[in-house]
Design a protein around this motif. Structure first.
Motif, PDB file in Angstrom:
ATOM      1  N   PRO A 225       0.831  -1.209   0.000  1.00 17.12           N
ATOM      2  CA  PRO A 225       0.000   0.000   0.000  1.00 17.12           C
ATOM      3  C   PRO A 225       0.858   1.250   0.000  1.00 17.12           C
ATOM      4  O   PRO A 225       2.019   1.215   0.422  1.00 17.12           O
ATOM      5  CB  PRO A 225      -0.808  -0.128   1.304  1.00 17.12           C
ATOM      6  CG  PRO A 225      -0.003  -1.032   2.169  1.00 17.12           C
ATOM      7  CD  PRO A 225       0.704  -1.980   1.246  1.00 17.12           C
ATOM      8  N   GLU A 230      -1.582   2.052   5.098  1.00 19.72           N
ATOM      9  CA  GLU A 230      -1.732   0.640   5.447  1.00 19.72           C
ATOM     10  C   GLU A 230      -3.082   0.351   6.087  1.00 19.72           C
ATOM     11  O   GLU A 230      -3.652  -0.726   5.922  1.00 19.72           O
ATOM     12  CB  GLU A 230      -0.614   0.207   6.402  1.00 19.72           C
ATOM     13  CG  GLU A 230       0.784   0.235   5.787  1.00 19.72           C
ATOM     14  CD  GLU A 230       1.441   1.596   5.838  1.00 19.72           C
ATOM     15  OE1 GLU A 230       0.761   2.571   6.228  1.00 19.72           O
ATOM     16  OE2 GLU A 230       2.626   1.692   5.489  1.00 19.72           O
ATOM     17  N   TRP A 380      -3.167  -7.770   0.812  1.00 20.06           N
ATOM     18  CA  TRP A 380      -1.811  -7.458   0.368  1.00 20.06           C
ATOM     19  C   TRP A 380      -0.864  -8.648   0.528  1.00 20.06           C
ATOM     20  O   TRP A 380       0.330  -8.476   0.738  1.00 20.06           O
ATOM     21  CB  TRP A 380      -1.256  -6.238   1.116  1.00 20.06           C
ATOM     22  CG  TRP A 380      -2.010  -4.980   0.847  1.00 20.06           C
ATOM     23  CD1 TRP A 380      -3.029  -4.461   1.599  1.00 20.06           C
ATOM     24  CD2 TRP A 380      -1.845  -4.077  -0.242  1.00 20.06           C
ATOM     25  NE1 TRP A 380      -3.498  -3.302   1.034  1.00 20.06           N
ATOM     26  CE2 TRP A 380      -2.783  -3.031  -0.096  1.00 20.06           C
ATOM     27  CE3 TRP A 380      -0.976  -4.059  -1.342  1.00 20.06           C
ATOM     28  CZ2 TRP A 380      -2.886  -1.992  -1.003  1.00 20.06           C
ATOM     29  CZ3 TRP A 380      -1.074  -3.005  -2.247  1.00 20.06           C
ATOM     30  CH2 TRP A 380      -2.023  -1.985  -2.061  1.00 20.06           C
ATOM     31  N   ARG A 384      -2.392  -5.835  -4.275  1.00 14.72           N
ATOM     32  CA  ARG A 384      -3.631  -5.204  -3.821  1.00 14.72           C
ATOM     33  C   ARG A 384      -4.845  -6.131  -3.959  1.00 14.72           C
ATOM     34  O   ARG A 384      -5.758  -6.113  -3.143  1.00 14.72           O
ATOM     35  CB  ARG A 384      -3.864  -3.922  -4.620  1.00 14.72           C
ATOM     36  CG  ARG A 384      -5.094  -3.138  -4.204  1.00 14.72           C
ATOM     37  CD  ARG A 384      -5.182  -1.854  -4.992  1.00 14.72           C
ATOM     38  NE  ARG A 384      -6.219  -0.965  -4.491  1.00 14.72           N
ATOM     39  CZ  ARG A 384      -6.262   0.331  -4.744  1.00 14.72           C
ATOM     40  NH1 ARG A 384      -5.322   0.891  -5.477  1.00 14.72           N
ATOM     41  NH2 ARG A 384      -7.232   1.081  -4.263  1.00 14.72           N
TER      42      ARG A 384
END
Length: 420
Positions: A225, A230, A380, A384
């Protein structure tokens, strides 16, 4: 009595466990999927009744089977559960339901693991944790458990009628919090919504869905990310046929927006002075994606209709210009709090060196720090898209390949030893 022997035990029969079973089966690797409830149980009982998938049916699915639905529609939670159950049946996944894994421990003096279950004990060479991201609901300790307020986590919320009469405070402005708050408002409730930091992507833009844009812009393949994001939630919705979440519209419809919930003292909840900043940061995220989409269209000469109205940001409502910093819950008839505050990991059963000091998985792309143990279905994990149905399928293929490689090493016999 000798324990059952199996190459791979997969813990969990949701989307991750089913995907893992498909890829192991395709390589002829003997395996068993253990599920303490029903197949895809989290979709059935850990979701509210009106929930639909956040991705359109054409996108958020396994590659080898389509949904029995309009490709551009957003499938309801039971439809997703039925799809996963049908997929498991199609691939003949060896699933045992109603079996809970009590513990996994490494054997002493030999390879593999001892898997204790509610029924028996299994010896496995490899273990895949496919329990996913929604393991243990998190409710911040802001309101005493013995309070007169009715407090539930979003995973236990099903419909407005289950809550006592009165106003409702929803804490959390990701997809779950926004959709639950809107549903409660539509039912006639007075609703307060505590809004924290969030990303607010467009549901669609210039004739293409958000999921399509993430694909062509390469954002599904992001490995980590963005810095500082996060724990930022994503406010996107497939409800009502799919629409862009607009907090100003929610306020215009009667929902009172609040900042991030901070504390409760003597029945008064206080909120951070961050509502405007959180909404403006969400707007910036939204507009930046429009900018990237426009640049992609121009660069590639795509014939997609312009959508200037998408850039119109409405006026700030009174609850943003004059934010409410404290709320006397009783005085405002708040009788319920729905905590849409996410989940924590729960790996008490995994008693091997695969977790850090906080109980979080230690892994690299799903390969854990404990040889022979793998994780699948986590946000993750590799990119993604890892916690989505289509993303977990690709992660499962990678892990199945790694297990096949390790089986090859274990099967090798040096020529000198083989000749003895």
């Amino acid at each position: 009595m000798e324990n059952e022997q199996i190459d791979v035990v997969i813990v969990g029969a949701g989307q991750a466990g089913i995907a893992m079973s498909e890829h192991l089966g395709a390589q002829g690797i003997e395996h068993l999927v253990l599920e303490r409830d029903r197949v895809a149980e989290r979709w059935r009982s850990w979701r509210w009744d009106s929930l639909v998938a956040n991705g359109p049916a054409w996108h958020d699915r396994f590659p080898n089977m389509q949904f029995d639905a309009d490709p551009d529609s957003f499938v309801g939670k039971d439809g997703v559960a039925d799809y996963l159950a049908a997929y498991a049946s199609m691939i003949s996944a060896p699933i045992r339901t109603g079996v809970e894994v009590i513990s996994v421990r490494r054997h002493n003096g030999r390879s593999g693991f001892r898997v204790e279950t509610s029924e028996d004990t299994i010896d496995a060479r490899f273990v895949v944790s496919a329990t996913g991201a929604f393991q243990k609901p998190v409710i911040p300790p802001l309101v005493p458990a013995d309070s007169a307020l009715h407090q539930i986590h979003s995973s236990s919320y099903h419909r407005p009628q289950q809550l006592p009469d009165g106003a409702v405070l929803v804490v959390g402005a990701g997809s779950s919090g926004v959709q639950i708050a809107d549903e409660l408002r539509e039912s006639g409730r007075t609703v307060y919504l505590a809004v924290g930091p969030h990303d607010r992507p467009p549901r669609s833009y210039r004739g293409r869905d958000f999921c399509w844009w993430l694909g062509v812009l390469g954002k599904w393949d992001m490995a980590v990310p963005p810095a500082g994001a996060e724990h930022v939630t994503i406010a996107v919705s497939g409800a009502h046929g799919g629409h862009t979440v607009d907090f100003r519209s929610l306020a215009a419809d009667g929902i009172t927006l609040l900042g991030r919930a901070e504390a409760v003292v003597d029945g008064v909840m206080t909120f951070a002075d961050d509502l405007r900043a959180n909404i403006e940061a969400g707007d910036a995220n939204y507009l930046s994606m429009l900018d990237e989409a426009d640049a992609h269209i121009a660069r590639n000469g795509l014939d997609l209709p312009e959508e200037p109205q998408a850039r119109v940001i409405g006026p700030d409502p009174a609850c943003v210009t004059t934010p409410v910093r404290s709320l006397d819950l009783a005085a405002h008839s708040v009788t319920s709090i729905v905590w849409a505050t996410g989940f924590a990991y729960d790996y008490d059963w995994l008693q091997v060196a695969a977790l850090d000091e906080l109980g979080r998985p230690r892994h690299q792309r799903g390969i854990s720090s404990e040889p022979g143990v793998y994780f699948l279905g986590l946000p993750w994990l590799s990119r993604r898209g890892s916690s989505f149905i289509w993303g977990v399928w690709h992660d499962a293929k990678y892990l199945a390949d790694q297990i096949a490689i390790q089986r090859g090493y274990l099967a090798y016999e040096a020529p000198a030893l083989a000749a003895r």
